[in-house]
Design a protein around this motif. Structure first.
Motif, PDB file in Angstrom:
ATOM      1  N   GLY A  32       0.826  -1.151   0.246  1.00  0.00           N
ATOM      2  CA  GLY A  32       0.233  -0.097   0.085  1.00  0.00           C
ATOM      3  C   GLY A  32       0.916   1.162  -0.005  1.00  0.00           C
ATOM      4  N   HIS A  33       1.672   1.348  -1.020  1.00  0.00           N
ATOM      5  CA  HIS A  33       2.491   2.583  -1.042  1.00  0.00           C
ATOM      6  C   HIS A  33       1.647   4.024  -1.014  1.00  0.00           C
ATOM      7  CE1 HIS A  33       6.156   0.189  -2.476  1.00  0.00           C
ATOM      8  NE2 HIS A  33       5.095  -0.566  -2.697  1.00  0.00           N
ATOM      9  N   THR A  34       2.336   4.820  -0.371  1.00  0.00           N
ATOM     10  CA  THR A  34       1.737   6.276  -0.358  1.00  0.00           C
ATOM     11  C   THR A  34       2.616   7.346   0.509  1.00  0.00           C
ATOM     12  OG1 THR A  34      -0.425   7.639   0.482  1.00  0.00           O
ATOM     13  CG2 THR A  34       0.807   5.937   2.096  1.00  0.00           C
ATOM     14  N   THR A  35       2.419   8.277  -0.022  1.00  0.00           N
ATOM     15  CA  THR A  35       3.430   9.591   0.523  1.00  0.00           C
ATOM     16  C   THR A  35       2.475  10.488   1.479  1.00  0.00           C
ATOM     17  OG1 THR A  35       3.258  10.838  -1.290  1.00  0.00           O
ATOM     18  CG2 THR A  35       5.145   9.204  -1.052  1.00  0.00           C
ATOM     19  N   THR A  36       1.234  10.113   1.675  1.00  0.00           N
ATOM     20  CA  THR A  36       0.368  10.856   2.377  1.00  0.00           C
ATOM     21  C   THR A  36      -0.038  10.116   3.744  1.00  0.00           C
ATOM     22  OG1 THR A  36      -0.318  12.174   0.480  1.00  0.00           O
ATOM     23  CG2 THR A  36      -1.757  12.432   2.226  1.00  0.00           C
ATOM     24  N   PHE A  37      -0.066  10.628   4.764  1.00  0.00           N
ATOM     25  CA  PHE A  37      -0.654   9.892   6.059  1.00  0.00           C
ATOM     26  C   PHE A  37      -1.391  10.420   7.096  1.00  0.00           C
ATOM     27  CE2 PHE A  37       3.414   8.226   4.550  1.00  0.00           C
ATOM     28  CZ  PHE A  37       3.217   6.888   4.639  1.00  0.00           C
ATOM     29  N   LYS A  38      -2.200   9.991   7.877  1.00  0.00           N
ATOM     30  CA  LYS A  38      -3.033  10.601   9.003  1.00  0.00           C
ATOM     31  C   LYS A  38      -2.265  10.749  10.094  1.00  0.00           C
ATOM     32  CE  LYS A  38      -6.840  10.643   6.347  1.00  0.00           C
ATOM     33  NZ  LYS A  38      -7.366  12.244   5.887  1.00  0.00           N
ATOM     34  N   PRO A  39      -2.700  11.659  10.944  1.00  0.00           N
ATOM     35  CA  PRO A  39      -1.666  11.990  12.083  1.00  0.00           C
ATOM     36  C   PRO A  39      -1.889  10.848  12.913  1.00  0.00           C
ATOM     37  CG  PRO A  39      -3.130  13.755  11.853  1.00  0.00           C
ATOM     38  CD  PRO A  39      -3.781  12.651  10.897  1.00  0.00           C
ATOM     39  N   GLY A  40      -2.644   9.675  12.992  1.00  0.00           N
ATOM     40  CA  GLY A  40      -2.588   8.361  14.240  1.00  0.00           C
ATOM     41  C   GLY A  40      -1.883   7.346  13.347  1.00  0.00           C
ATOM     42  N   GLU A  41      -1.450   7.530  12.080  1.00  0.00           N
ATOM     43  CA  GLU A  41      -0.854   6.148  11.331  1.00  0.00           C
ATOM     44  C   GLU A  41       0.337   5.975  11.880  1.00  0.00           C
ATOM     45  OE1 GLU A  41      -3.372   5.537   7.481  1.00  0.00           O
ATOM     46  OE2 GLU A  41      -2.228   7.270   7.360  1.00  0.00           O
ATOM     47  N   THR A  42       0.766   4.624  11.851  1.00  0.00           N
ATOM     48  CA  THR A  42       2.204   4.456  11.800  1.00  0.00           C
ATOM     49  C   THR A  42       2.760   4.300  10.391  1.00  0.00           C
ATOM     50  OG1 THR A  42       1.961   2.616  13.797  1.00  0.00           O
ATOM     51  CG2 THR A  42       3.986   2.357  12.028  1.00  0.00           C
ATOM     52  N   ILE A  43       4.025   5.002   9.949  1.00  0.00           N
ATOM     53  CA  ILE A  43       4.578   5.208   8.920  1.00  0.00           C
ATOM     54  C   ILE A  43       5.758   3.994   8.593  1.00  0.00           C
ATOM     55  CG2 ILE A  43       5.845   6.829   7.385  1.00  0.00           C
ATOM     56  CD1 ILE A  43       4.229   8.920   9.084  1.00  0.00           C
ATOM     57  N   TYR A  44       5.427   3.330   7.660  1.00  0.00           N
ATOM     58  CA  TYR A  44       6.468   2.499   7.451  1.00  0.00           C
ATOM     59  C   TYR A  44       7.278   2.699   6.082  1.00  0.00           C
ATOM     60  CZ  TYR A  44       3.775  -0.615  10.445  1.00  0.00           C
ATOM     61  OH  TYR A  44       3.155  -1.236  11.375  1.00  0.00           O
ATOM     62  N   ALA A  45       8.777   2.632   6.247  1.00  0.00           N
ATOM     63  CA  ALA A  45       9.430   2.659   5.013  1.00  0.00           C
ATOM     64  C   ALA A  45      10.458   1.206   4.908  1.00  0.00           C
ATOM     65  CB  ALA A  45      10.518   3.903   5.468  1.00  0.00           C
ATOM     66  N   SER A  46      10.740   1.016   3.541  1.00  0.00           N
ATOM     67  CA  SER A  46      11.511  -0.132   3.533  1.00  0.00           C
ATOM     68  C   SER A  46      12.470   0.418   2.429  1.00  0.00           C
ATOM     69  CB  SER A  46      10.980  -1.293   2.997  1.00  0.00           C
ATOM     70  OG  SER A  46      10.135  -1.849   3.846  1.00  0.00           O
ATOM     71  N   VAL A  47      13.964  -0.131   2.751  1.00  0.00           N
ATOM     72  CA  VAL A  47      15.061   0.064   1.460  1.00  0.00           C
ATOM     73  C   VAL A  47      15.322  -1.158   1.010  1.00  0.00           C
ATOM     74  CG1 VAL A  47      16.017   2.198   2.725  1.00  0.00           C
ATOM     75  CG2 VAL A  47      16.735  -0.054   3.372  1.00  0.00           C
ATOM     76  N   ILE A  48      15.182  -1.401  -0.089  1.00  0.00           N
ATOM     77  CA  ILE A  48      15.301  -2.478  -0.863  1.00  0.00           C
ATOM     78  C   ILE A  48      16.434  -2.492  -1.728  1.00  0.00           C
ATOM     79  CG2 ILE A  48      14.187  -4.060  -2.724  1.00  0.00           C
ATOM     80  CD1 ILE A  48      12.316  -3.251  -0.464  1.00  0.00           C
ATOM     81  N   ASN A  49      17.287  -3.921  -1.544  1.00  0.00           N
ATOM     82  CA  ASN A  49      18.303  -4.057  -2.255  1.00  0.00           C
ATOM     83  C   ASN A  49      18.227  -5.479  -3.269  1.00  0.00           C
ATOM     84  OD1 ASN A  49      18.470  -5.356   0.514  1.00  0.00           O
ATOM     85  ND2 ASN A  49      19.922  -6.920  -0.611  1.00  0.00           N
ATOM     86  N   ASP A  50      18.533  -5.316  -4.533  1.00  0.00           N
ATOM     87  CA  ASP A  50      18.623  -6.469  -5.462  1.00  0.00           C
ATOM     88  C   ASP A  50      19.299  -7.207  -5.776  1.00  0.00           C
ATOM     89  OD1 ASP A  50      16.013  -5.097  -6.452  1.00  0.00           O
ATOM     90  OD2 ASP A  50      16.754  -4.081  -8.072  1.00  0.00           O
ATOM     91  N   VAL A  51      20.528  -7.023  -4.873  1.00  0.00           N
ATOM     92  CA  VAL A  51      21.572  -8.296  -4.746  1.00  0.00           C
ATOM     93  C   VAL A  51      22.135  -8.449  -3.255  1.00  0.00           C
ATOM     94  CG1 VAL A  51      22.383  -7.847  -7.154  1.00  0.00           C
ATOM     95  CG2 VAL A  51      23.428  -6.513  -5.408  1.00  0.00           C
ATOM     96  N   SER A  52      22.858  -9.485  -3.377  1.00  0.00           N
ATOM     97  CA  SER A  52      23.446  -9.799  -2.087  1.00  0.00           C
ATOM     98  C   SER A  52      24.456  -8.283  -1.552  1.00  0.00           C
ATOM     99  CB  SER A  52      24.154 -11.090  -1.971  1.00  0.00           C
ATOM    100  OG  SER A  52      25.293 -10.942  -2.810  1.00  0.00           O
ATOM    101  N   GLY A  53      24.288  -8.530  -0.160  1.00  0.00           N
ATOM    102  CA  GLY A  53      25.209  -7.566   0.339  1.00  0.00           C
ATOM    103  C   GLY A  53      24.957  -7.333   2.139  1.00  0.00           C
ATOM    104  N   ALA A  54      25.824  -6.644   2.792  1.00  0.00           N
ATOM    105  CA  ALA A  54      25.885  -6.460   4.137  1.00  0.00           C
ATOM    106  C   ALA A  54      26.168  -4.947   4.244  1.00  0.00           C
ATOM    107  CB  ALA A  54      26.702  -7.498   4.739  1.00  0.00           C
ATOM    108  N   GLY A  55      25.574  -4.592   5.521  1.00  0.00           N
ATOM    109  CA  GLY A  55      26.021  -3.175   6.172  1.00  0.00           C
ATOM    110  C   GLY A  55      25.117  -2.741   7.120  1.00  0.00           C
ATOM    111  N   ALA A  56      25.477  -1.511   7.714  1.00  0.00           N
ATOM    112  CA  ALA A  56      24.505  -0.950   8.581  1.00  0.00           C
ATOM    113  C   ALA A  56      23.667   0.112   7.819  1.00  0.00           C
ATOM    114  CB  ALA A  56      25.511   0.080   9.534  1.00  0.00           C
ATOM    115  N   VAL A  57      22.391  -0.144   7.790  1.00  0.00           N
ATOM    116  CA  VAL A  57      21.237   0.935   7.386  1.00  0.00           C
ATOM    117  C   VAL A  57      20.580   1.691   8.576  1.00  0.00           C
ATOM    118  CG1 VAL A  57      19.119   0.660   6.175  1.00  0.00           C
ATOM    119  CG2 VAL A  57      21.063  -1.115   5.643  1.00  0.00           C
TER     120      VAL A  57
END
Length: 119
Positions: A32-57
């Motif tokens: 449910g992608h969006t960039t507009t939220f209501k004041p009481g909602e939890t906002i989720y964000a994900s960073v996607i990687n297409d190949v293997s890898g490691a690190g501190a995000v």
């Protein structure tokens, strides 16, 4: 005879997509992608990687020039993957206005997304 096996070091994580929305899929990508939220909602964000890898995000959530939350996760993927972050609404709800979430991998900026909270 003794055989040596060379281990390839893990590659740094490479972010290819940043997603925002109201909920998550089972793989930690955003549903449910969006960039507009209501004041009481939890906002989720994900960073996607297409190949293997490691690190501190890291995710840094900003409102009116001030950091409202910041979190770092150590991740390692043997293939594509998603790293989830979320901003939980305070009991009074988020103030309406413009927000931004900024991401870094190993201390280096990899992208940001702007979003808005509206009544």
């Amino acid at each position: 005879m003794l055989a040596a096996v060379a281990c390839r070091p893990t590659e740094p994580l490479k972010v290819t997509t940043i997603q925002l929305g109201r909920s998550l899929n089972s793989d930690d990508s955003v549903a449910g992608h969006t960039t507009t939220f209501k004041p009481g909602e939890t906002i989720y964000a994900s960073v996607i990687n297409d190949v293997s890898g490691a690190g501190a995000v890291s995710a840094r959530w900003v409102y009116a020039g001030q950091t409202v939350s910041q979190e770092t996760k150590e991740v390692s993927f043997s293939r594509e993957g998603a790293t989830e972050f979320h901003l939980q609404s305070p009991s009074a709800g988020f103030p309406p206005g413009d927000y931004r979430v900024e991401f870094q991998v190993n201390g280096q900026p990899v992208g940001a997304r702007e979003f808005r909270v509206e009544n």
